[in-house]
Design a protein around this motif. Structure first.
Motif, PDB file in Angstrom:
ATOM      1  N   PHE A 192       0.829  -1.195   0.000  1.00 34.53           N
ATOM      2  CA  PHE A 192       0.000   0.000   0.000  1.00 34.53           C
ATOM      3  C   PHE A 192       0.869   1.252   0.000  1.00 34.53           C
ATOM      4  O   PHE A 192       1.971   1.257   0.543  1.00 34.53           O
ATOM      5  N   LYS A 236      -7.871   2.313   5.965  1.00 32.53           N
ATOM      6  CA  LYS A 236      -8.183   2.078   4.555  1.00 32.53           C
ATOM      7  C   LYS A 236      -8.553   3.359   3.812  1.00 32.53           C
ATOM      8  O   LYS A 236      -8.506   3.387   2.583  1.00 32.53           O
ATOM      9  N   ARG A 242      -4.968   5.110   2.287  1.00 29.30           N
ATOM     10  CA  ARG A 242      -3.956   4.381   1.543  1.00 29.30           C
ATOM     11  C   ARG A 242      -4.485   3.887   0.200  1.00 29.30           C
ATOM     12  O   ARG A 242      -5.691   3.714   0.021  1.00 29.30           O
ATOM     13  N   PRO A 253      -4.156   0.820  -2.698  1.00 30.63           N
ATOM     14  CA  PRO A 253      -3.751  -0.585  -2.831  1.00 30.63           C
ATOM     15  C   PRO A 253      -2.850  -0.784  -4.047  1.00 30.63           C
ATOM     16  O   PRO A 253      -3.277  -1.239  -5.114  1.00 30.63           O
TER      17      PRO A 253
END
Length: 381
Positions: free
Chosen positions: A40, A58, A61, A63
């Motif tokens: 990430f 989440k 960041r 992916p």
């Protein structure tokens, strides 16, 4: 472009636009490898809010592994240690050797260390951003155990101010304000590069929340008891947060490449290394024209689309390159953690909850816009 090997080192702000183009590049025959220290990429603008609990992990960041592999590229969880420019190959920390036709660097900057990093207190640098999440978890655990949390934040710049304010908010959200003992060692003064009004606003806000600000003192070393300054005084701490100045990664100097005054890769106004034009870069790790420019996200964000265009042009060895000119005036917003932010531009400094709403809108908008549409559903966490 068919058969060319493109290696992207790091997946920060300046590389997000080229990552969005990976399906097009790979379809054209380019072999794409992305090398990053983690699956990430964490958005630095949301790090203070990550500390206080304003944002979930989440939300802050990207992916990167999922995006790269979904496009058909290769993601390596690794870092570069040596650049063999004359041989067009990279040596990675794992020992692997990676050849390239074009390589681009967006590997960020590093926080300056202090002597005594292993002296006793838990030490957290504010970069990489994953450290901020680890700091959050440790502090919450100590609050739950009713343990006094003595934190010394080292560095009076924007990062130190934001970390301090958001630590206060974290304590408040955990009903543990009485357990937090927070000291900010600010060096010469808080926000020393900002207008006097911004310094005053930030210092007053932190003072109002019980933060002890030490101006005119510089941290010299970490000891078993805390942080010793040049005054000889030791500020007690069981946690030390390092928010000192940043430095460029040493890999460019170690590799014998042209570098700027702080060791960042020297690039021309096309963001290409003057001696090796197949090497490009953006963000904190480069020095346009050999000069160090302020390490603020606005530069990397503006470099991104231009860097993506110039990477493609370099891959096909033709076409006009686009020119980057660093922005001279830009808005800064400092998250104080209490729902307000300090606005700093044109020599004007103001504090308001509206400015925090503006910062939140900008940060969330950036996260949405930077996620490639073709990857949004498949890579959603």
């Amino acid at each position: 472009m068919r058969g060319k090997r493109l290696v992207l080192l790091g997946a920060g702000h300046a590389h997000l636009p080229i990552l969005a183009r990976l399906p097009k590049l790979i379809e054209a025959g380019v072999q794409v490898t992305v090398v990053g220290p983690a699956p990430f990429h964490y958005y630095s603008g949301m790090a203070p809010g990550l500390l206080s609990g304003r944002y979930a992990l989440k939300e802050a960041r990207f992916p990167m592994r999922c995006i790269v592999e979904l496009a058909g590229g290769e993601f390596l969880e690794d870092t570069v240690t040596i650049i063999r420019a004359t041989r067009r190959e990279l040596v990675l920390a794992s020992g692997a050797t990676l050849p390239y036709d074009v390589a681009s660097f967006n590997i960020g900057s590093e926080i300056v260390s202090l002597p005594g990093m292993d002296a006793g207190p838990a030490v957290f640098k504010v970069k990489p951003i994953q450290n901020v999440n680890r700091l959050h978890d440790m502090v919450v655990r100590m609050f739950a155990e009713q343990e006094t949390v003595r934190v010394v934040v080292v560095g009076g710049g924007p990062a130190g101010v934001e970390m301090s304010g958001n630590l206060v908010t974290l304590a408040q959200r955990n009903d543990a304000s009485k357990l937090l003992d927070l000291t900010l060692i600010a060096g010469s003064k808080v926000l020393h590069n900002a207008p006097a009004a911004a310094r005053r606003i930030a210092a007053n806000a932190l003072h109002a929340h019980g933060v002890a600000i030490m101006e005119g003192e510089r941290a010299e070393e970490i000891t078993a008891e805390g942080v010793r300054t040049d005054s000889g005084r030791v500020h007690p701490a069981n946690i030390v947060v390092l928010a000192l100045g940043t430095s460029a990664p040493s890999v460019f100097k170690d590799s014998g490449l042209p570098v700027g005054s702080d060791g960042g890769l020297e690039v021309d106004d096309h963001l290409r290394c003057p001696d090796f034009p197949e090497l490009l870069g953006g963000g904190d790790c480069v020095c346009p024209g050999g000069e160090v420019i302020p390490r603020v996200g606005v530069h990397a964000v503006r470099e991104g689309p231009l860097l993506a265009d110039n990477i493609e042009t370099t891959l096909v060895d033709s076409g006009a390159l686009k020119t980057f000119t660093p922005q001279q005036r830009f808005m800064l917003l400092y998250n104080l953690g209490d729902g307000s932010a300090v606005f700093n531009k044109w020599g004007v400094a103001l504090r308001s909850r509206l400015f925090m709403l503006l910062k939140d809108y900008i940060d969330r908008g950036f996260m949405r816009s930077a996620m490639p549409g073709w990857a949004a559903a498949a890579c959603a966490e």
